[in-house]
Design a protein around this motif. Sequence first.
Motif, PDB file in Angstrom:
ATOM      1  N   PHE A 133       0.850  -1.202   0.000  1.00  0.00           N
ATOM      2  CA  PHE A 133       0.000   0.000   0.000  1.00  0.00           C
ATOM      3  C   PHE A 133       0.881   1.246   0.000  1.00  0.00           C
ATOM      4  N   ASP A 134       0.561   2.182  -0.873  1.00  0.00           N
ATOM      5  CA  ASP A 134       1.283   3.445  -0.973  1.00  0.00           C
ATOM      6  C   ASP A 134       2.624   3.288  -1.687  1.00  0.00           C
ATOM      7  N   GLY A 135       2.952   2.064  -2.126  1.00  0.00           N
ATOM      8  CA  GLY A 135       4.232   1.844  -2.809  1.00  0.00           C
ATOM      9  C   GLY A 135       4.095   2.047  -4.302  1.00  0.00           C
ATOM     10  N   LEU A 173      -0.042  -9.045 -15.574  1.00  0.00           N
ATOM     11  CA  LEU A 173       1.027 -10.056 -15.718  1.00  0.00           C
ATOM     12  C   LEU A 173       2.224  -9.519 -16.501  1.00  0.00           C
ATOM     13  N   ASP A 174       1.971  -8.597 -17.455  1.00  0.00           N
ATOM     14  CA  ASP A 174       3.065  -8.080 -18.303  1.00  0.00           C
ATOM     15  C   ASP A 174       3.611  -6.778 -17.722  1.00  0.00           C
ATOM     16  N   GLY A 175       4.318  -6.873 -16.642  1.00  0.00           N
ATOM     17  CA  GLY A 175       4.972  -5.687 -16.076  1.00  0.00           C
ATOM     18  C   GLY A 175       4.159  -4.949 -15.033  1.00  0.00           C
ATOM     19  N   GLY A 176       2.881  -5.298 -14.906  1.00  0.00           N
ATOM     20  CA  GLY A 176       2.061  -4.680 -13.859  1.00  0.00           C
ATOM     21  C   GLY A 176       2.203  -5.430 -12.545  1.00  0.00           C
ATOM     22  N   ALA A 177       1.247  -5.238 -11.659  1.00  0.00           N
ATOM     23  CA  ALA A 177       1.329  -5.905 -10.348  1.00  0.00           C
ATOM     24  C   ALA A 177      -0.061  -5.976  -9.726  1.00  0.00           C
ATOM     25  N   LEU A 178      -0.167  -6.830  -8.744  1.00  0.00           N
ATOM     26  CA  LEU A 178      -1.409  -6.903  -7.962  1.00  0.00           C
ATOM     27  C   LEU A 178      -1.376  -5.867  -6.847  1.00  0.00           C
ATOM     28  N   LEU A 179      -2.538  -5.570  -6.290  1.00  0.00           N
ATOM     29  CA  LEU A 179      -2.625  -4.757  -5.078  1.00  0.00           C
ATOM     30  C   LEU A 179      -2.897  -5.701  -3.910  1.00  0.00           C
ATOM     31  N   THR A 180      -2.640  -5.241  -2.693  1.00  0.00           N
ATOM     32  CA  THR A 180      -3.027  -6.061  -1.541  1.00  0.00           C
ATOM     33  C   THR A 180      -4.541  -5.911  -1.334  1.00  0.00           C
ATOM     34  N   PHE A 181      -5.170  -6.859  -0.667  1.00  0.00           N
ATOM     35  CA  PHE A 181      -6.600  -6.717  -0.365  1.00  0.00           C
ATOM     36  C   PHE A 181      -6.748  -5.683   0.763  1.00  0.00           C
ATOM     37  N   GLY A 182      -7.853  -4.994   0.780  1.00  0.00           N
ATOM     38  CA  GLY A 182      -8.173  -4.130   1.928  1.00  0.00           C
ATOM     39  C   GLY A 182      -7.187  -3.002   2.192  1.00  0.00           C
ATOM     40  N   GLY A 183      -6.588  -2.450   1.143  1.00  0.00           N
ATOM     41  CA  GLY A 183      -5.755  -1.253   1.300  1.00  0.00           C
ATOM     42  C   GLY A 183      -4.629  -1.421   2.303  1.00  0.00           C
ATOM     43  N   HIS A 184      -4.463  -0.439   3.196  1.00  0.00           N
ATOM     44  CA  HIS A 184      -3.313  -0.480   4.117  1.00  0.00           C
ATOM     45  C   HIS A 184      -3.415  -1.641   5.102  1.00  0.00           C
ATOM     46  N   LYS A 185      -4.641  -2.117   5.380  1.00  0.00           N
ATOM     47  CA  LYS A 185      -4.777  -3.214   6.358  1.00  0.00           C
ATOM     48  C   LYS A 185      -4.261  -4.527   5.778  1.00  0.00           C
ATOM     49  N   GLY A 186      -4.678  -4.834   4.544  1.00  0.00           N
ATOM     50  CA  GLY A 186      -4.181  -6.049   3.899  1.00  0.00           C
ATOM     51  C   GLY A 186      -2.675  -5.977   3.675  1.00  0.00           C
ATOM     52  N   SER A 187      -2.194  -4.749   3.415  1.00  0.00           N
ATOM     53  CA  SER A 187      -0.762  -4.571   3.176  1.00  0.00           C
ATOM     54  C   SER A 187       0.032  -4.931   4.437  1.00  0.00           C
ATOM     55  N   SER A 188      -0.491  -4.566   5.598  1.00  0.00           N
ATOM     56  CA  SER A 188       0.192  -4.925   6.853  1.00  0.00           C
ATOM     57  C   SER A 188       0.179  -6.434   7.067  1.00  0.00           C
TER      58      SER A 188
END
Length: 336
Positions: A149-151, A218-233
């Motif tokens: 998150f935020d990266g 898949l081609d150079g992109g990325a997934l996000l974490t679930f639930g914003g900053h909470k999933g990121s933690s």
Amino acid sequence: MTTTLAYSELVTLLRAIFLRHGTREDVAALLAENCAMCERDGAHSHGIFRMKGYVDSLSSGWVNGKANPVLEDVAPAFCRVDADNGFAQAALALGRDMAIEKARANGVAILAIRNSHHLSALWPDVEPFAREGFLALSAVNSFACTVPFDGKSALFGTNPIALATPVAGADEPLVFDLATSAMANGDVQISARTGMSLPPNSGVDAQGQPTTDPRAVLDGGALLTFGGHKGSSISMMVELLSAALTGGHFSFEFDWSGHKGAQTPHTGQFILLIDPARGGAERFGLRVETLIERMKAAGVSRLPGDRRLECRRKAARHGIPISQDNLAALEALAVA
Ligand code: NDP
């Protein structure tokens, strides 16, 4: 066209593939069961779809199918396994009895696995412990494909976490098992193959812009974490437990670019067993049952694992459905 295979037939076929591509008998048997269980339970992101990834990881020399994992007894409630660059499932099989013995003796036990490869769902790892009466928690980190998150760039893996618990009066333990990314990478690959869009807020493209196109992720992109900053933690917690604690690689720390087609992340796995009899509740399983009943009374129509167990029941009655194309591809891998 779809055909059906009995569970044992699928295990036999998958075992032949693993043996053909350089795994030892015991490793082939473990992985074949694991992959067949995923297919049987409708956990398609980690069923037969993954066989090519296993094969390419083995044939490119990225993972050692004949590894000799080493188990160490490091403290009354702590054991660890160096998987010798082999599969995490073989390391878990080696450490399982010691972890159970320690959890029975001390109320808790940690099994820390490092130098390991995990390309499957986590529920097959924890469910058997709950059958033995334990609360079992596991986490595994994977490969850098998820932006914190935020990266600005991918750093975390899809980093699943799973919990299994006994339930009084139930035939099966309750198990939930979820990626801490918005989706599992395998589901992104399946969406790309079948031309489906991703749900909003799942991923970004190579420019960091939100996208629902699985190919762009898949081609150079990325997934996000679930639930914003909470999933990121929580994803960060998985990196800490599975890699920093165990001595495994972080998801961003290994380079498999010299191993064509390799898909098995070279990381670590964390497993925690708790003997619920040591907690404050007189009958833990009954407390779990009470909570589930109240959730149902509150309107919850489906619990984690319900869909999977329904697939398991259907497979027991009618066999495991497999398309003719997928079956032909598996048969080809068994002789390739
Ligand atoms: P899902 O989002 O499909 O499901 C996550 C959990 O939530 C499951 O226990 C599921 O139960 C439950 N669930 C789903 N929908 C509902 C609902 N409507 N109500 C209540 N519960 C629900 O899984 P993910 O896509 O996050 O992960 C898929 C698999 O990928 C996992 O098994 C994970 O271990 C694996 N994985 C493995 C990695 C590795 O490196 N080895 C990396 C990342 C993921 P049910 O199963 O019954 O649908």
